[in-house]
Scaffold this motif. Structure first.
Motif, PDB file in Angstrom:
ATOM      1  N   MET A   1       0.843  -1.191   0.000  1.00 22.55           N
ATOM      2  CA  MET A   1       0.000   0.000   0.000  1.00 22.55           C
ATOM      3  C   MET A   1       0.879   1.242   0.000  1.00 22.55           C
ATOM      4  O   MET A   1       1.921   1.286   0.639  1.00 22.55           O
ATOM      5  N   GLY A   2       0.477   2.279  -0.712  1.00 26.00           N
ATOM      6  CA  GLY A   2       1.231   3.513  -0.765  1.00 26.00           C
ATOM      7  C   GLY A   2       0.638   4.577   0.142  1.00 26.00           C
ATOM      8  O   GLY A   2      -0.573   4.615   0.370  1.00 26.00           O
ATOM      9  N   TYR A   3       1.512   5.425   0.676  1.00 23.53           N
ATOM     10  CA  TYR A   3       1.091   6.487   1.588  1.00 23.53           C
ATOM     11  C   TYR A   3       1.640   7.815   1.089  1.00 23.53           C
ATOM     12  O   TYR A   3       2.758   7.895   0.586  1.00 23.53           O
ATOM     13  N   THR A   4       0.880   8.857   1.287  1.00 19.59           N
ATOM     14  CA  THR A   4       1.335  10.203   0.952  1.00 19.59           C
ATOM     15  C   THR A   4       2.125  10.759   2.136  1.00 19.59           C
ATOM     16  O   THR A   4       2.062  10.234   3.257  1.00 19.59           O
ATOM     17  N   ILE A   5       2.810  11.854   1.888  1.00 22.63           N
ATOM     18  CA  ILE A   5       3.582  12.477   2.957  1.00 22.63           C
ATOM     19  C   ILE A   5       2.668  12.947   4.091  1.00 22.63           C
ATOM     20  O   ILE A   5       3.019  12.841   5.269  1.00 22.63           O
ATOM     21  N   LYS A  11       0.443   9.789  10.789  1.00 19.89           N
ATOM     22  CA  LYS A  11       0.671   8.503  11.462  1.00 19.89           C
ATOM     23  C   LYS A  11       1.760   8.609  12.536  1.00 19.89           C
ATOM     24  O   LYS A  11       1.662   7.995  13.586  1.00 19.89           O
ATOM     25  N   PHE A  12       2.794   9.406  12.272  1.00 22.62           N
ATOM     26  CA  PHE A  12       3.919   9.497  13.202  1.00 22.62           C
ATOM     27  C   PHE A  12       3.935  10.797  14.004  1.00 22.62           C
ATOM     28  O   PHE A  12       4.908  11.096  14.685  1.00 22.62           O
ATOM     29  N   ASP A  13       2.852  11.556  13.916  1.00 22.82           N
ATOM     30  CA  ASP A  13       2.743  12.822  14.635  1.00 22.82           C
ATOM     31  C   ASP A  13       3.927  13.741  14.312  1.00 22.82           C
ATOM     32  O   ASP A  13       4.562  14.318  15.199  1.00 22.82           O
ATOM     33  N   LEU A  14       4.227  13.825  13.026  1.00 22.77           N
ATOM     34  CA  LEU A  14       5.268  14.705  12.520  1.00 22.77           C
ATOM     35  C   LEU A  14       4.613  15.704  11.585  1.00 22.77           C
ATOM     36  O   LEU A  14       3.443  15.569  11.235  1.00 22.77           O
ATOM     37  N   THR A  15       5.356  16.681  11.163  1.00 16.45           N
ATOM     38  CA  THR A  15       4.865  17.564  10.118  1.00 16.45           C
ATOM     39  C   THR A  15       5.443  17.091   8.784  1.00 16.45           C
ATOM     40  O   THR A  15       6.487  16.430   8.745  1.00 16.45           O
ATOM     41  N   ALA A  16       4.777  17.454   7.713  1.00 24.33           N
ATOM     42  CA  ALA A  16       5.309  17.143   6.379  1.00 24.33           C
ATOM     43  C   ALA A  16       6.669  17.821   6.211  1.00 24.33           C
ATOM     44  O   ALA A  16       7.582  17.257   5.599  1.00 24.33           O
ATOM     45  N   HIS A  17       6.811  19.002   6.794  1.00 32.06           N
ATOM     46  CA  HIS A  17       8.088  19.724   6.740  1.00 32.06           C
ATOM     47  C   HIS A  17       9.205  18.892   7.378  1.00 32.06           C
ATOM     48  O   HIS A  17      10.317  18.826   6.836  1.00 32.06           O
ATOM     49  N   THR A  18       8.922  18.256   8.507  1.00 34.26           N
ATOM     50  CA  THR A  18       9.930  17.420   9.179  1.00 34.26           C
ATOM     51  C   THR A  18      10.332  16.252   8.289  1.00 34.26           C
ATOM     52  O   THR A  18      11.521  15.934   8.172  1.00 34.26           O
ATOM     53  N   ILE A  19       9.367  15.621   7.660  1.00 35.93           N
ATOM     54  CA  ILE A  19       9.674  14.489   6.778  1.00 35.93           C
ATOM     55  C   ILE A  19      10.516  14.965   5.595  1.00 35.93           C
ATOM     56  O   ILE A  19      11.488  14.300   5.206  1.00 35.93           O
ATOM     57  N   ARG A  20      10.173  16.118   5.037  1.00 36.07           N
ATOM     58  CA  ARG A  20      10.977  16.665   3.942  1.00 36.07           C
ATOM     59  C   ARG A  20      12.399  16.970   4.412  1.00 36.07           C
ATOM     60  O   ARG A  20      13.375  16.747   3.697  1.00 36.07           O
ATOM     61  N   TYR A  21      12.506  17.478   5.633  1.00 39.11           N
ATOM     62  CA  TYR A  21      13.826  17.757   6.211  1.00 39.11           C
ATOM     63  C   TYR A  21      14.625  16.462   6.358  1.00 39.11           C
ATOM     64  O   TYR A  21      15.808  16.410   5.994  1.00 39.11           O
ATOM     65  N   TYR A  22      14.004  15.426   6.887  1.00 43.76           N
ATOM     66  CA  TYR A  22      14.682  14.138   7.010  1.00 43.76           C
ATOM     67  C   TYR A  22      15.148  13.638   5.649  1.00 43.76           C
ATOM     68  O   TYR A  22      16.253  13.111   5.504  1.00 43.76           O
ATOM     69  N   ASP A  23      14.312  13.820   4.644  1.00 47.29           N
ATOM     70  CA  ASP A  23      14.674  13.405   3.287  1.00 47.29           C
ATOM     71  C   ASP A  23      15.875  14.213   2.792  1.00 47.29           C
ATOM     72  O   ASP A  23      16.845  13.657   2.263  1.00 47.29           O
ATOM     73  N   LYS A  24      15.822  15.522   2.999  1.00 48.64           N
ATOM     74  CA  LYS A  24      16.919  16.410   2.574  1.00 48.64           C
ATOM     75  C   LYS A  24      18.228  16.046   3.275  1.00 48.64           C
ATOM     76  O   LYS A  24      19.309  16.141   2.687  1.00 48.64           O
ATOM     77  N   GLY A  37       6.781  13.549  -9.016  1.00 49.84           N
ATOM     78  CA  GLY A  37       7.800  13.973  -8.046  1.00 49.84           C
ATOM     79  C   GLY A  37       7.378  13.901  -6.594  1.00 49.84           C
ATOM     80  O   GLY A  37       8.148  14.259  -5.702  1.00 49.84           O
ATOM     81  N   ASN A  38       6.164  13.424  -6.330  1.00 50.99           N
ATOM     82  CA  ASN A  38       5.709  13.296  -4.941  1.00 50.99           C
ATOM     83  C   ASN A  38       6.290  12.033  -4.309  1.00 50.99           C
ATOM     84  O   ASN A  38       6.416  11.003  -4.960  1.00 50.99           O
ATOM     85  N   ARG A  39       6.608  12.135  -3.036  1.00 52.74           N
ATOM     86  CA  ARG A  39       7.110  10.967  -2.312  1.00 52.74           C
ATOM     87  C   ARG A  39       5.991   9.941  -2.172  1.00 52.74           C
ATOM     88  O   ARG A  39       4.863  10.293  -1.832  1.00 52.74           O
ATOM     89  N   GLU A  40       6.341   8.685  -2.391  1.00 56.40           N
ATOM     90  CA  GLU A  40       5.387   7.583  -2.227  1.00 56.40           C
ATOM     91  C   GLU A  40       5.980   6.616  -1.211  1.00 56.40           C
ATOM     92  O   GLU A  40       6.992   5.982  -1.468  1.00 56.40           O
ATOM     93  N   PHE A  41       5.342   6.518  -0.065  1.00 58.51           N
ATOM     94  CA  PHE A  41       5.851   5.706   1.027  1.00 58.51           C
ATOM     95  C   PHE A  41       5.197   4.327   1.020  1.00 58.51           C
ATOM     96  O   PHE A  41       3.993   4.203   0.805  1.00 58.51           O
ATOM     97  N   THR A  42       6.005   3.312   1.299  1.00 61.28           N
ATOM     98  CA  THR A  42       5.520   1.937   1.404  1.00 61.28           C
ATOM     99  C   THR A  42       5.482   1.531   2.874  1.00 61.28           C
ATOM    100  O   THR A  42       5.979   2.260   3.747  1.00 61.28           O
TER     101      THR A  42
END
Length: 130
Positions: A1-5, A11-24, A37-42
């Protein structure tokens, strides 16, 4: 199953900004992107994010988490060094727990002083904390 940011953030009580930061910062090299170009999480990505959150929440610096992920991507040749990283981090977490216990004792002592000064019985305070 795929998940959006945004689903992952919720789900993890984070912000999308935090996830983008982790990615960066290189913590999410395994996350694929859609054609747009959108992140697709498994589900596997969610397991990684859960571990990243665990390590971050227990005080491991992002630089160390990144190093761990890089070692994982190198494969089994890094098993022992990864194991040692977790042994060392576990020791740090145990020390944090002991420090927190000591701090809690100090807080409890101050509460007893305030209870006495405010004529509050310990049983009353316990009821208010529920």
């Amino acid at each position: 199953m795929g998940y959006t940011i945004s689903q992952v953030a919720k789900k993890f009580d984070l912000t999308a900004h935090t996830i983008r930061y982790y990615d960066k910062e290189g913590l999410l090299p395994f996350v694929d992107r859609s054609k747009t170009g959108n992140r697709e999480f498994t589900d596997d990505d969610l397991d990684w994010i859960k571990l990243i959150c665990c390590l971050k929440n227990t005080g491991m610096p992002i630089k160390q988490i990144k190093q761990y992920i890089e070692w994982c991507l190198l494969g089994d040749d890094t098993l022992e060094i990864r194991r040692q990283m977790f042994i060392d981090h576990r020791k740090e977490v145990l020390k944090q727990m002991e420090d927190l216990k000591e701090n809690l004792k100090t807080i409890d002592h101050k509460l007893k002083c305030y209870d006495k000064s405010c004529n509050i019985s310990p049983n009353t305070r316990q009821l208010h904390s529920l």
